[in-house]
Design a protein around this motif. Structure first.
Motif, PDB file in Angstrom:
ATOM      1  N   LEU A  48      40.984  38.332  42.621  1.00 26.03           N
ATOM      2  CA  LEU A  48      42.266  38.826  43.124  1.00 26.03           C
ATOM      3  C   LEU A  48      42.633  40.137  42.438  1.00 26.03           C
ATOM      4  O   LEU A  48      43.087  41.095  43.083  1.00 26.03           O
ATOM      5  N   ALA A  49      42.416  40.206  41.127  1.00 23.83           N
ATOM      6  CA  ALA A  49      42.685  41.442  40.387  1.00 23.83           C
ATOM      7  C   ALA A  49      41.717  42.546  40.796  1.00 23.83           C
ATOM      8  O   ALA A  49      42.101  43.718  40.895  1.00 23.83           O
ATOM      9  N   VAL A  50      40.461  42.183  41.030  1.00 23.61           N
ATOM     10  CA  VAL A  50      39.461  43.172  41.455  1.00 23.61           C
ATOM     11  C   VAL A  50      39.881  43.809  42.771  1.00 23.61           C
ATOM     12  O   VAL A  50      39.851  45.040  42.926  1.00 23.61           O
ATOM     13  N   LEU A  51      40.275  42.985  43.732  1.00 23.84           N
ATOM     14  CA  LEU A  51      40.673  43.487  45.043  1.00 23.84           C
ATOM     15  C   LEU A  51      41.919  44.364  44.941  1.00 23.84           C
ATOM     16  O   LEU A  51      42.029  45.394  45.603  1.00 23.84           O
ATOM     17  N   CYS A  52      42.864  43.960  44.099  1.00 20.97           N
ATOM     18  CA  CYS A  52      44.098  44.742  43.937  1.00 20.97           C
ATOM     19  C   CYS A  52      43.867  46.049  43.183  1.00 20.97           C
ATOM     20  O   CYS A  52      44.639  47.000  43.335  1.00 20.97           O
ATOM     21  N   SER A  53      42.818  46.103  42.375  1.00 22.74           N
ATOM     22  CA  SER A  53      42.587  47.319  41.578  1.00 22.74           C
ATOM     23  C   SER A  53      42.347  48.525  42.477  1.00 22.74           C
ATOM     24  O   SER A  53      42.916  49.599  42.247  1.00 22.74           O
ATOM     25  N   GLY A  54      41.537  48.365  43.503  1.00 24.53           N
ATOM     26  CA  GLY A  54      41.313  49.473  44.424  1.00 24.53           C
ATOM     27  C   GLY A  54      42.546  49.783  45.245  1.00 24.53           C
ATOM     28  O   GLY A  54      42.828  50.940  45.558  1.00 24.53           O
ATOM     29  N   LEU A  55      43.287  48.748  45.565  1.00 25.60           N
ATOM     30  CA  LEU A  55      44.493  48.908  46.376  1.00 25.60           C
ATOM     31  C   LEU A  55      45.525  49.779  45.674  1.00 25.60           C
ATOM     32  O   LEU A  55      46.094  50.699  46.262  1.00 25.60           O
ATOM     33  N   PHE A  56      45.769  49.499  44.397  1.00 22.11           N
ATOM     34  CA  PHE A  56      46.815  50.202  43.657  1.00 22.11           C
ATOM     35  C   PHE A  56      46.342  51.489  42.985  1.00 22.11           C
ATOM     36  O   PHE A  56      47.105  52.449  42.863  1.00 22.11           O
ATOM     37  N   LEU A  57      45.100  51.508  42.517  1.00 19.10           N
ATOM     38  CA  LEU A  57      44.628  52.626  41.707  1.00 19.10           C
ATOM     39  C   LEU A  57      43.715  53.592  42.458  1.00 19.10           C
ATOM     40  O   LEU A  57      43.374  54.643  41.928  1.00 19.10           O
ATOM     41  N   GLY A  58      43.315  53.243  43.659  1.00 18.61           N
ATOM     42  CA  GLY A  58      42.413  54.112  44.410  1.00 18.61           C
ATOM     43  C   GLY A  58      40.963  53.899  44.004  1.00 18.61           C
ATOM     44  O   GLY A  58      40.651  53.121  43.106  1.00 18.61           O
ATOM     45  N   LYS A  59      40.081  54.620  44.672  1.00 20.17           N
ATOM     46  CA  LYS A  59      38.645  54.379  44.476  1.00 20.17           C
ATOM     47  C   LYS A  59      38.175  54.723  43.067  1.00 20.17           C
ATOM     48  O   LYS A  59      37.444  53.942  42.445  1.00 20.17           O
ATOM     49  N   LYS A  60      38.601  55.844  42.536  1.00 21.10           N
ATOM     50  CA  LYS A  60      38.097  56.298  41.242  1.00 21.10           C
ATOM     51  C   LYS A  60      38.612  55.440  40.097  1.00 21.10           C
ATOM     52  O   LYS A  60      37.828  54.926  39.279  1.00 21.10           O
ATOM     53  N   TYR A  61      39.915  55.252  40.055  1.00 26.44           N
ATOM     54  CA  TYR A  61      40.494  54.542  38.908  1.00 26.44           C
ATOM     55  C   TYR A  61      40.477  53.023  39.102  1.00 26.44           C
ATOM     56  O   TYR A  61      40.500  52.282  38.115  1.00 26.44           O
ATOM     57  N   GLY A  62      40.417  52.568  40.337  1.00 23.03           N
ATOM     58  CA  GLY A  62      40.201  51.149  40.563  1.00 23.03           C
ATOM     59  C   GLY A  62      38.829  50.736  40.064  1.00 23.03           C
ATOM     60  O   GLY A  62      38.684  49.720  39.372  1.00 23.03           O
ATOM     61  N   CYS A  63      37.828  51.537  40.405  1.00 23.25           N
ATOM     62  CA  CYS A  63      36.479  51.274  39.914  1.00 23.25           C
ATOM     63  C   CYS A  63      36.413  51.412  38.392  1.00 23.25           C
ATOM     64  O   CYS A  63      35.768  50.610  37.716  1.00 23.25           O
ATOM     65  N   LEU A  64      37.115  52.415  37.870  1.00 21.40           N
ATOM     66  CA  LEU A  64      37.142  52.601  36.412  1.00 21.40           C
ATOM     67  C   LEU A  64      37.713  51.371  35.713  1.00 21.40           C
ATOM     68  O   LEU A  64      37.220  50.972  34.647  1.00 21.40           O
ATOM     69  N   SER A  65      38.720  50.754  36.299  1.00 19.93           N
ATOM     70  CA  SER A  65      39.310  49.568  35.672  1.00 19.93           C
ATOM     71  C   SER A  65      38.278  48.453  35.548  1.00 19.93           C
ATOM     72  O   SER A  65      38.248  47.739  34.537  1.00 19.93           O
ATOM     73  N   GLN A  66      37.410  48.323  36.547  1.00 15.78           N
ATOM     74  CA  GLN A  66      36.390  47.280  36.489  1.00 15.78           C
ATOM     75  C   GLN A  66      35.240  47.655  35.555  1.00 15.78           C
ATOM     76  O   GLN A  66      34.631  46.783  34.932  1.00 15.78           O
TER      77      GLN A  66
ATOM     78  N   GLY B 106      39.254  29.620  48.919  1.00 11.90           N
ATOM     79  CA  GLY B 106      40.050  30.311  47.908  1.00 11.90           C
ATOM     80  C   GLY B 106      40.019  31.811  48.097  1.00 11.90           C
ATOM     81  O   GLY B 106      41.042  32.500  47.901  1.00 11.90           O
ATOM     82  N   ASP B 107      38.865  32.331  48.500  1.00  8.18           N
ATOM     83  CA  ASP B 107      38.760  33.774  48.714  1.00  8.18           C
ATOM     84  C   ASP B 107      39.597  34.224  49.908  1.00  8.18           C
ATOM     85  O   ASP B 107      40.181  35.317  49.888  1.00  8.18           O
ATOM     86  N   LEU B 108      39.647  33.417  50.952  1.00  2.00           N
ATOM     87  CA  LEU B 108      40.494  33.762  52.093  1.00  2.00           C
ATOM     88  C   LEU B 108      41.962  33.833  51.681  1.00  2.00           C
ATOM     89  O   LEU B 108      42.705  34.701  52.160  1.00  2.00           O
ATOM     90  N   VAL B 109      42.373  32.943  50.781  1.00  5.80           N
ATOM     91  CA  VAL B 109      43.744  32.986  50.262  1.00  5.80           C
ATOM     92  C   VAL B 109      43.965  34.280  49.477  1.00  5.80           C
ATOM     93  O   VAL B 109      44.983  34.965  49.647  1.00  5.80           O
ATOM     94  N   LYS B 110      43.002  34.638  48.607  1.00 11.13           N
ATOM     95  CA  LYS B 110      43.120  35.868  47.820  1.00 11.13           C
ATOM     96  C   LYS B 110      43.153  37.099  48.716  1.00 11.13           C
ATOM     97  O   LYS B 110      43.918  38.052  48.473  1.00 11.13           O
ATOM     98  N   ILE B 111      42.330  37.100  49.755  1.00 15.11           N
ATOM     99  CA  ILE B 111      42.307  38.225  50.689  1.00 15.11           C
ATOM    100  C   ILE B 111      43.650  38.354  51.400  1.00 15.11           C
ATOM    101  O   ILE B 111      44.186  39.461  51.549  1.00 15.11           O
ATOM    102  N   ALA B 112      44.211  37.224  51.822  1.00 15.14           N
ATOM    103  CA  ALA B 112      45.506  37.255  52.495  1.00 15.14           C
ATOM    104  C   ALA B 112      46.606  37.753  51.558  1.00 15.14           C
ATOM    105  O   ALA B 112      47.474  38.540  51.965  1.00 15.14           O
ATOM    106  N   ILE B 113      46.568  37.315  50.296  1.00 17.64           N
ATOM    107  CA  ILE B 113      47.558  37.780  49.321  1.00 17.64           C
ATOM    108  C   ILE B 113      47.439  39.289  49.131  1.00 17.64           C
ATOM    109  O   ILE B 113      48.443  40.014  49.142  1.00 17.64           O
ATOM    110  N   THR B 114      46.216  39.781  48.963  1.00 18.98           N
ATOM    111  CA  THR B 114      46.013  41.207  48.736  1.00 18.98           C
ATOM    112  C   THR B 114      46.425  42.024  49.948  1.00 18.98           C
ATOM    113  O   THR B 114      47.045  43.090  49.811  1.00 18.98           O
TER     114      THR B 114
END
Length: 201
Positions: free
Chosen positions: A58-76, A182-190
């Motif tokens: 869930l955090a991985v999916l949200c990282s790209g959403l909030f931080l964009g491609k460069k910094y979302g990837c950097l967070s991971q 569980g992943d479908l739930v996480k996808i829906a939340i994101t």
């Protein structure tokens, strides 16, 4: 707060992050790495597979959403590198190179790819920030970009440690099928977060 003020505030927050300094964006990337580490501690072991159910995707999916491609990837990248180096924040308070080279190693690779992909779509296509389209985008990121390297890594780990090749059904039962609901739930939340939090213009 009326709806127009809400839209204006949402757009202002999004633009302020995009216009912030590199240092600020790196700090937010580190915070997202910390959130990923915390979410990884929400864990449900399964007796027939070394891959547990966790909330970290869930955090991985949200990282790209909030931080964009460069910094979302950097967070991971930070999450993985710091977990290898000295912070035991992988699933079950584990850390070290042995975890990344273990049964879940391929999923870590998928985290990098998925966060970048979601960030790319979010940045480039503003009309994709609604629930339906983002559900599809995140679904691709989750089930293709995370699970393909994840399953390949799991199959390789099993062969190297057990000396046998997993069949397709066995591999899917160990590394995919138990996690679908569980992943479908996480996808829906994101996707819902995208609809509520991201500007549409």
């Amino acid at each position: 707060m009326n709806i127009e003020n809400y839209y204006a505030a949402r757009k202002n927050i999004f633009e302020r992050f995009n216009e912030s300094s590199t240092i600020t964006k790196i700090v937010f990337s580190f915070l997202m790495a910390c959130i990923t580490g915390l979410m990884a501690q929400i864990i449900i072991p399964l007796p027939w597979t070394p891959v547990p159910i966790t909330a970290q995707t869930l955090a991985v999916l949200c990282s790209g959403l909030f931080l964009g491609k460069k910094y979302g990837c950097l967070s991971q990248i930070m999450y993985i590198v710091l977990g290898i180096a000295f912070i035991p924040w992988f699933g079950g308070m584990t850390g070290g190179i042995e975890t990344v080279l273990g049964s879940t190693g391929g999923y870590f690779v998928g985290f990098l790819i998925a966060s970048y992909f979601i960030g790319y779509i979010t940045e480039k296509y503003t009309d994709a920030r609604n629930f339906t389209r983002m559900f599809a985008v995140i679904g691709v990121a989750n089930f293709a970009l995370i699970y393909i390297p994840g399953l390949l890594g799991l199959a390789l780990w099993f062969y190297l440690t057990q000396g046998t090749v997993l069949g397709v059904v066995e591999l899917l039962m160990m590394g995919l099928i138990p996690f679908v609901f569980g992943d479908l739930v996480k996808i829906a939340i994101t996707a819902g977060v995208s609809k509520v939090c991201l500007p549409k213009e």
